[in-house]
Design a protein around this motif. Structure first.
Motif, PDB file in Angstrom:
ATOM      1  N   GLU B 233       0.992  -0.660   0.330  1.00 29.68           N
ATOM      2  CA  GLU B 233       0.719  -0.088  -0.012  1.00 29.68           C
ATOM      3  C   GLU B 233       1.143   1.195  -0.272  1.00 29.68           C
ATOM      4  O   GLU B 233       0.614   1.617  -0.731  1.00 29.68           O
ATOM      5  N   ARG B 234       2.052   1.519   0.832  1.00 33.26           N
ATOM      6  CA  ARG B 234       2.456   2.169   1.124  1.00 33.26           C
ATOM      7  C   ARG B 234       3.376   2.300  -0.474  1.00 33.26           C
ATOM      8  O   ARG B 234       3.686   3.863  -0.623  1.00 33.26           O
ATOM      9  N   VAL B 235       4.013   1.724  -1.164  1.00 33.48           N
ATOM     10  CA  VAL B 235       4.011   1.302  -1.675  1.00 33.48           C
ATOM     11  C   VAL B 235       4.256   2.063  -3.254  1.00 33.48           C
ATOM     12  O   VAL B 235       4.718   2.825  -3.922  1.00 33.48           O
ATOM     13  N   LEU B 236       2.878   1.938  -3.625  1.00 29.44           N
ATOM     14  CA  LEU B 236       1.751   2.058  -4.386  1.00 29.44           C
ATOM     15  C   LEU B 236       1.463   3.769  -4.145  1.00 29.44           C
ATOM     16  O   LEU B 236       1.414   4.818  -5.365  1.00 29.44           O
ATOM     17  N   LYS B 237       1.770   3.948  -3.624  1.00 24.35           N
ATOM     18  CA  LYS B 237       1.169   5.923  -2.818  1.00 24.35           C
ATOM     19  C   LYS B 237       2.678   6.197  -3.477  1.00 24.35           C
ATOM     20  O   LYS B 237       2.597   7.702  -3.289  1.00 24.35           O
ATOM     21  N   SER B 238       3.424   5.432  -3.243  1.00 24.91           N
ATOM     22  CA  SER B 238       4.766   6.408  -3.055  1.00 24.91           C
ATOM     23  C   SER B 238       4.995   6.418  -4.629  1.00 24.91           C
ATOM     24  O   SER B 238       6.219   7.614  -5.188  1.00 24.91           O
ATOM     25  N   ASP B 239       4.438   6.333  -5.687  1.00 26.97           N
ATOM     26  CA  ASP B 239       5.018   6.576  -7.307  1.00 26.97           C
ATOM     27  C   ASP B 239       5.824   5.819  -7.663  1.00 26.97           C
ATOM     28  O   ASP B 239       6.214   6.434  -8.143  1.00 26.97           O
ATOM     29  N   VAL B 240       5.983   4.447  -7.034  1.00 27.09           N
ATOM     30  CA  VAL B 240       7.099   3.470  -7.928  1.00 27.09           C
ATOM     31  C   VAL B 240       7.226   3.285  -8.802  1.00 27.09           C
ATOM     32  O   VAL B 240       5.953   2.848  -9.055  1.00 27.09           O
ATOM     33  N   ASP B 241       8.033   3.559  -9.833  1.00 24.78           N
ATOM     34  CA  ASP B 241       7.653   3.058 -11.157  1.00 24.78           C
ATOM     35  C   ASP B 241       7.675   1.311 -10.924  1.00 24.78           C
ATOM     36  O   ASP B 241       7.425   0.543 -11.697  1.00 24.78           O
ATOM     37  N   CYS B 242       8.530   1.087  -9.888  1.00 23.65           N
ATOM     38  CA  CYS B 242       9.207  -0.775 -10.116  1.00 23.65           C
ATOM     39  C   CYS B 242       9.573  -0.935  -9.028  1.00 23.65           C
ATOM     40  O   CYS B 242      10.266  -0.827  -8.146  1.00 23.65           O
ATOM     41  N   ILE B 243       8.597  -2.496  -9.204  1.00 26.75           N
ATOM     42  CA  ILE B 243       9.277  -3.096  -7.895  1.00 26.75           C
ATOM     43  C   ILE B 243      10.028  -4.775  -8.151  1.00 26.75           C
ATOM     44  O   ILE B 243       9.770  -5.350  -9.250  1.00 26.75           O
ATOM     45  N   LEU B 244      11.336  -4.269  -6.912  1.00 23.66           N
ATOM     46  CA  LEU B 244      12.018  -4.886  -6.771  1.00 23.66           C
ATOM     47  C   LEU B 244      12.116  -6.422  -6.106  1.00 23.66           C
ATOM     48  O   LEU B 244      11.726  -5.925  -4.551  1.00 23.66           O
ATOM     49  N   CYS B 245      12.086  -7.661  -6.312  1.00 25.37           N
ATOM     50  CA  CYS B 245      11.783  -8.822  -5.420  1.00 25.37           C
ATOM     51  C   CYS B 245      12.978  -9.437  -5.104  1.00 25.37           C
ATOM     52  O   CYS B 245      13.525  -9.298  -6.155  1.00 25.37           O
ATOM     53  N   MET B 246      13.295  -9.143  -3.572  1.00 27.70           N
ATOM     54  CA  MET B 246      14.402  -9.996  -3.064  1.00 27.70           C
ATOM     55  C   MET B 246      14.976 -11.364  -3.694  1.00 27.70           C
ATOM     56  O   MET B 246      15.753 -12.010  -4.430  1.00 27.70           O
ATOM     57  N   ASP B 247      13.748 -11.677  -4.125  1.00 27.23           N
ATOM     58  CA  ASP B 247      13.961 -13.092  -4.651  1.00 27.23           C
ATOM     59  C   ASP B 247      11.936 -13.431  -5.063  1.00 27.23           C
ATOM     60  O   ASP B 247      11.054 -12.967  -4.775  1.00 27.23           O
ATOM     61  N   ASP B 248      12.378 -14.663  -6.132  1.00 26.49           N
ATOM     62  CA  ASP B 248      10.907 -14.733  -6.323  1.00 26.49           C
ATOM     63  C   ASP B 248       9.786 -15.019  -5.230  1.00 26.49           C
ATOM     64  O   ASP B 248       8.713 -15.291  -5.873  1.00 26.49           O
ATOM     65  N   SER B 249       9.791 -16.294  -3.772  1.00 22.93           N
ATOM     66  CA  SER B 249       9.115 -16.232  -3.245  1.00 22.93           C
ATOM     67  C   SER B 249       8.435 -14.871  -2.600  1.00 22.93           C
ATOM     68  O   SER B 249       6.692 -15.085  -2.305  1.00 22.93           O
ATOM     69  N   ILE B 250       9.448 -13.717  -2.571  1.00 22.14           N
ATOM     70  CA  ILE B 250       8.522 -12.554  -2.486  1.00 22.14           C
ATOM     71  C   ILE B 250       8.118 -12.270  -3.851  1.00 22.14           C
ATOM     72  O   ILE B 250       6.827 -11.673  -4.237  1.00 22.14           O
ATOM     73  N   VAL B 265       0.801  -5.486 -14.707  1.00 20.74           N
ATOM     74  CA  VAL B 265       2.214  -5.433 -15.457  1.00 20.74           C
ATOM     75  C   VAL B 265       2.271  -5.901 -16.865  1.00 20.74           C
ATOM     76  O   VAL B 265       2.085  -7.009 -16.732  1.00 20.74           O
ATOM     77  N   PRO B 266       3.338  -4.659 -16.942  1.00 12.48           N
ATOM     78  CA  PRO B 266       3.986  -3.853 -16.769  1.00 12.48           C
ATOM     79  C   PRO B 266       3.143  -2.642 -16.866  1.00 12.48           C
ATOM     80  O   PRO B 266       4.026  -0.958 -16.395  1.00 12.48           O
ATOM     81  N   ALA B 267       2.268  -2.590 -17.416  1.00 12.70           N
ATOM     82  CA  ALA B 267       1.459  -1.735 -17.992  1.00 12.70           C
ATOM     83  C   ALA B 267       1.451  -0.357 -16.622  1.00 12.70           C
ATOM     84  O   ALA B 267       1.418   0.983 -16.770  1.00 12.70           O
ATOM     85  N   ASP B 268       0.770  -0.751 -15.411  1.00 16.92           N
ATOM     86  CA  ASP B 268       0.872  -0.056 -13.953  1.00 16.92           C
ATOM     87  C   ASP B 268       1.758   0.235 -13.496  1.00 16.92           C
ATOM     88  O   ASP B 268       2.421   1.082 -12.633  1.00 16.92           O
ATOM     89  N   ILE B 269       2.921  -0.731 -13.315  1.00  9.97           N
ATOM     90  CA  ILE B 269       4.026  -0.605 -12.568  1.00  9.97           C
ATOM     91  C   ILE B 269       5.167  -2.018 -13.382  1.00  9.97           C
ATOM     92  O   ILE B 269       4.042  -3.072 -13.373  1.00  9.97           O
ATOM     93  N   LYS B 270       5.888  -2.045 -13.070  1.00  8.28           N
ATOM     94  CA  LYS B 270       7.212  -3.174 -13.072  1.00  8.28           C
ATOM     95  C   LYS B 270       7.446  -3.602 -12.198  1.00  8.28           C
ATOM     96  O   LYS B 270       7.731  -3.033 -11.250  1.00  8.28           O
ATOM     97  N   VAL B 271       7.349  -5.149 -13.061  1.00  8.19           N
ATOM     98  CA  VAL B 271       8.420  -6.115 -11.401  1.00  8.19           C
ATOM     99  C   VAL B 271       9.535  -6.145 -12.218  1.00  8.19           C
ATOM    100  O   VAL B 271       9.605  -7.311 -13.256  1.00  8.19           O
ATOM    101  N   ALA B 272      10.328  -6.707 -10.713  1.00  6.18           N
ATOM    102  CA  ALA B 272      11.907  -7.528 -11.438  1.00  6.18           C
ATOM    103  C   ALA B 272      11.752  -7.985 -10.262  1.00  6.18           C
ATOM    104  O   ALA B 272      11.831  -7.739  -9.112  1.00  6.18           O
ATOM    105  N   SER B 273      12.490  -9.588 -10.099  1.00  2.00           N
ATOM    106  CA  SER B 273      13.021 -10.248  -9.264  1.00  2.00           C
ATOM    107  C   SER B 273      14.950 -10.613  -9.057  1.00  2.00           C
ATOM    108  O   SER B 273      15.144 -10.567 -10.301  1.00  2.00           O
ATOM    109  N   PHE B 274      15.287 -10.481  -7.968  1.00  2.21           N
ATOM    110  CA  PHE B 274      16.482 -11.030  -8.008  1.00  2.21           C
ATOM    111  C   PHE B 274      17.340 -12.231  -8.041  1.00  2.21           C
ATOM    112  O   PHE B 274      18.079 -12.421  -8.112  1.00  2.21           O
ATOM    113  N   TYR B 275      16.489 -12.720  -7.939  1.00  2.00           N
ATOM    114  CA  TYR B 275      16.644 -14.646  -8.269  1.00  2.00           C
ATOM    115  C   TYR B 275      15.303 -15.113  -8.329  1.00  2.00           C
ATOM    116  O   TYR B 275      14.808 -15.681  -8.432  1.00  2.00           O
ATOM    117  N   ASN B 276      15.551 -15.760 -10.002  1.00  2.00           N
ATOM    118  CA  ASN B 276      14.903 -16.615 -10.881  1.00  2.00           C
ATOM    119  C   ASN B 276      14.898 -18.051 -10.129  1.00  2.00           C
ATOM    120  O   ASN B 276      15.529 -18.909 -10.175  1.00  2.00           O
TER     121      ASN B 276
END
Lengths: 338, 338
Positions: B233-250, B265-276
């Motif tokens: 919720e806080r993230v979305l309010k913060s005008d974030v472009d991209c959410i980075l996840c520490m790993d796939d479980s997150i 995704v990705p239209a409204d917000i982008k997402v990537a994972s640091f561990y596939n």
DNA sequence: TTGTACGCGTTATCAG
DNA sequence: CTGATAACGCGTACAA
């Protein structure tokens, strides 16, 4: 920290007894005076002497190692099964002072297993995943190495341990019928697994027992990724109440397709899986499925193997239980509950 | 099928040479006439004699076994990692005629590992998953058993093998910045893993290097299941472009929540994972992530361990590569491609 | 009840 | 270049 390891001979000399006596005190075999026995055990405890397993193995031509085959060509869906099964084997092995040695096998390459056996690194082997064409089993049979197979096999004279898939599928299907479901579609994979046959049997028997016509139980096998869409199309046109999936790997795909088709589970159609591999654990809605305890399966397999190694007679086929988990995906809308 | 195993002595007698000579012909050590050597090798081949590994082990006080610790408290998401890593270890071990022996370890129970070492069943150990508080490493160090750790550890003097998570995260973040993304949220788990720190470093360094203010890289750690909703919720309010996840479980959880919130995704917000970890393999949209070759990691770990056992000097830290996979989940809507 | 001597199958040492 | 012989550490008939 003690660095140099102590031998049985050191113990014997230190206590002015013979190696034999020390050996007896440890193994419990052969008569020995309670007094000396206590004295030896105390000394061993004190100086934390640990027998050399290698030497012990050489003397008795035993390794106190078990082999377990792990398939290399696994999918994410059946991975948890192998992992849990492996853990079960390790559990029991440790309790009997055995260790577990893994060997990778693919469908046509058992070179690692051959090495293991030829080098006499193990006293026996646990085979996971039985295929209709079972190279490892054949090999071990020829080499006269004790082994048990996790999962039913078609080969004769093999010690097998498995969950009772047939009864489980019978049970689940019967309960679904009891909930008023009449028309089923069972979607299978095209694999060569023996277990598929058992599950189909259970399913068909349930229909028969309930007096439902065969046409109420559509079975689709050979559903590769490409033609799954076509299969589902036919299923949906057939006025089916409930889709049964042979396992979670199929269930995942089915749920995905249903979602895309805009169909709600369980409102529009019900879904259940014949094998819960925990990949659908967090799925919404929760999926009705059959739960099997793979870790327990591993334990029993290991226990059976060790008995076999010790020359005890073991049942040629052990069938373990299952649990039917009725969940959201098969709930009737009227609020009827299981 | 030959049933009775043949020994080195049988070979020696049959060829009227001494055991020593036979041994030399096999090992290649010590000078030996080419003629006799060929003769012995031929005989061995013919009668498929296989040296007894146990006896060999006893004579050289070696087992030609390696131990590998496997955590029992795994999640489905990191299961593929351990499996692949195990396979890599087995791969390389087999090539060096070593076998691999698994031992279960939980965070506070290393009794199986202790048995393994005390019974001298292995020549060395591969440790997977390094925690900040590393019982197994401490134990092996005290016992002076060679071991390598897969994953970086805080402990000093440990031979480590790992992927270069820090550089990888730096790389991915930098490329995302290059695509015009300015505001990030990095969502971490609350675990005690050492690797989390490395990844954060790479992320932070990328921002710094790009001249972006620290406030453009929000980091949320301690995101347990319960408060993940609040965090998002806080993230979305913060005008974030991209959410980075520490790993796939997150990442799985984040995607799930975004879907429920009706965000594309990705239209409204982008997402990537640091561990596939391959659990998101079939996700739609496909997820931008960092790919690491766990099997190769296992191979290198095993290779390093065997070198260590052989008394060769090895690098105290080996860092392996990675692959940045730019996928749908970070595509800009204008059709800009990577 | 306890001890002696040998076997398990191989490598290593030291002669020849 | 090759061959006895002694370890390696333990179990176990057989003897005492």
């Amino acid at each position: 920290m003690e660095n140099k390891r102590i031998t049985i001979d050191d113990v014997a000399v230190a206590l002015s007894v013979s190696k034999t006596t020390v050996s007896r005190a440890i193994s419990g075999k052969g008569r020995i005076g309670a007094a000396t026995r206590e004295r030896i055990l105390a000394y061993i405890e004190e100086h934390d002497y640990v027998p050399n397993a290698i030497a012990k193995g050489l003397a008795q031509s035993r390794t106190y190692n078990l082999g377990i085959t792990v398939p290399v060509d696994f999918t994410l869906v059946d991975l948890p099964f192998f992992q849990k099964c492996l853990m079960g084997v390790c559990d029991y092995a440790a309790s009997e002072d055995y260790d577990v040695l893994v060997t990778l096998t693919s469908i046509d390459d058992i070179s690692q297993l051959e090495r293991l056996v030829n080098n006499r690194k193990v006293d026996g082997v646990v085979l996971t995943r039985t295929l209709t064409k079972d190279l490892p089993a054949q090999f071990l049979m020829d080499k006269k190495v004790p082994f048990v197979s996790v999962g039913l096999s078609k080969m004769q004279g093999i010690i097998q341990v498995d969950n009772d898939h047939e009864t489980a599928c019978f049970d689940l299907t019967t309960r679904l019928i009891g909930m008023g479901i009449k028309r089923f579609a069972l979607i299978c994979d095209s694999g060569a697994y023996v277990v598929t046959r058992s599950r189909c049997n259970g399913f068909e028997n349930a229909l028969k027992e309930a007096g439902l016509p065969e046409s109420n139980g559509l079975i689709f096998d050979d559903t590769t990724d490409e033609n799954l869409d076509r299969v589902l199309e036919r299923v949906l046109k057939s006025d089916v109440d409930c889709i049964l999936c042979m396992d979670d790997s199929i269930c995942v795909k089915v749920l995905d397709r249903l979602r895309k088709a805009g169909l709600e589970v369980p409102a529009d159609i019900k879904v259940a899986s014949f094998y819960n591999s925990s990949v659908l654990e967090r799925n919404i809605p929760s999926i009705t499925s059959l739960d099997f305890d793979a870790r327990e399966l591993g334990r029993v397999a290991c226990k059976t193997l060790i008995q076999l190694i010790n020359g005890e007679t073991v049942p040629s086929r052990s069938l373990l239980g299952y649990r039917v988990s009725m969940k959201e995906s098969t709930k009737t809308i009227l609020g009827k509950e299981e």
